[in-house]
Motif scaffolding. Structure first.
Motif, PDB file in Angstrom:
ATOM      1  N   LYS A   1      22.014  16.663  43.250  1.00  0.00           N
ATOM      2  CA  LYS A   1      22.072  16.033  41.932  1.00  0.00           C
ATOM      3  C   LYS A   1      20.687  15.547  41.510  1.00  0.00           C
ATOM      4  N   LEU A   2      19.965  14.914  42.424  1.00  0.00           N
ATOM      5  CA  LEU A   2      18.625  14.428  42.111  1.00  0.00           C
ATOM      6  C   LEU A   2      17.656  15.581  41.845  1.00  0.00           C
ATOM      7  N   THR A   3      17.823  16.684  42.552  1.00  0.00           N
ATOM      8  CA  THR A   3      16.967  17.845  42.312  1.00  0.00           C
ATOM      9  C   THR A   3      17.196  18.396  40.914  1.00  0.00           C
ATOM     10  N   ARG A   4      18.431  18.469  40.485  1.00  0.00           N
ATOM     11  CA  ARG A   4      18.738  18.941  39.131  1.00  0.00           C
ATOM     12  C   ARG A   4      18.153  18.000  38.082  1.00  0.00           C
ATOM     13  N   GLN A   5      18.296  16.703  38.300  1.00  0.00           N
ATOM     14  CA  GLN A   5      17.728  15.739  37.360  1.00  0.00           C
ATOM     15  C   GLN A   5      16.210  15.856  37.308  1.00  0.00           C
ATOM     16  N   HIS A   6      15.587  16.055  38.461  1.00  0.00           N
ATOM     17  CA  HIS A   6      14.130  16.190  38.530  1.00  0.00           C
ATOM     18  C   HIS A   6      13.658  17.416  37.744  1.00  0.00           C
ATOM     19  N   LYS A   7      14.359  18.532  37.908  1.00  0.00           N
ATOM     20  CA  LYS A   7      14.004  19.745  37.167  1.00  0.00           C
ATOM     21  C   LYS A   7      14.167  19.528  35.668  1.00  0.00           C
ATOM     22  N   LYS A   8      15.232  18.833  35.272  1.00  0.00           N
ATOM     23  CA  LYS A   8      15.476  18.571  33.863  1.00  0.00           C
ATOM     24  C   LYS A   8      14.366  17.691  33.280  1.00  0.00           C
ATOM     25  N   VAL A   9      13.962  16.676  34.027  1.00  0.00           N
ATOM     26  CA  VAL A   9      12.902  15.784  33.560  1.00  0.00           C
ATOM     27  C   VAL A   9      11.571  16.522  33.486  1.00  0.00           C
TER      28      VAL A   9
ATOM     29  N   GLU B   1      11.621  18.663  30.384  1.00  0.00           N
ATOM     30  CA  GLU B   1      11.458  17.817  29.199  1.00  0.00           C
ATOM     31  C   GLU B   1      10.002  17.367  29.049  1.00  0.00           C
TER      32      GLU B   1
END
Length: 111
Positions: A41-49, A52
């Motif tokens: 989950k954190l990896t996905r959030q990191h990629k999204k950030v 952006e």
């Protein structure tokens, strides 16, 4: 506790030890799986950030490119392009070697 009572309880203790060990292994595997999901989950959030951030950097570069700023200055603020004789250098006169030599010549003339 007599030795006889302790011998009777040995199988019970060994079974408790085996059960506790199995429960510990199962708990550790479940915790490992849970942490894996958290990392995913954190990896996905990191990629999204990161994506952006990249898009914002690109839009900032588009907005602040020199041609656009020059165009906006001429259209909105009615500014004109600068000429070479309009540039003022704000360096210290004492730091320029030519100025130092000129100051020495002026000082010698005054004597």
């Amino acid at each position: 506790m007599s030795k006889e009572n302790f011998r009777q309880l040995k199988p019970f203790f060994s079974i408790l030890l085996v059960i506790f060990t199995l429960f510990s292994i199962v708990f550790l595997q479940m915790e490992e799986r849970r942490m894996g999901y958290v990392v995913l989950k954190l990896t996905r959030q990191h990629k999204k950030v990161q994506e952006e951030k990249r898009t914002k950097e690109i839009s900032l570069a588009k907005i602040t490119r020199p041609q656009l700023l020059d165009h906006m200055a001429q259209q909105k603020f009615t500014l004109k392009k600068i000429q070479a004789n309009q540039i003022i250098h704000l360096t210290d006169v004492e730091d320029i070697p030519v100025a130092k030599a000129a100051d020495k010549k002026i000082a010698k003339k005054d004597l």
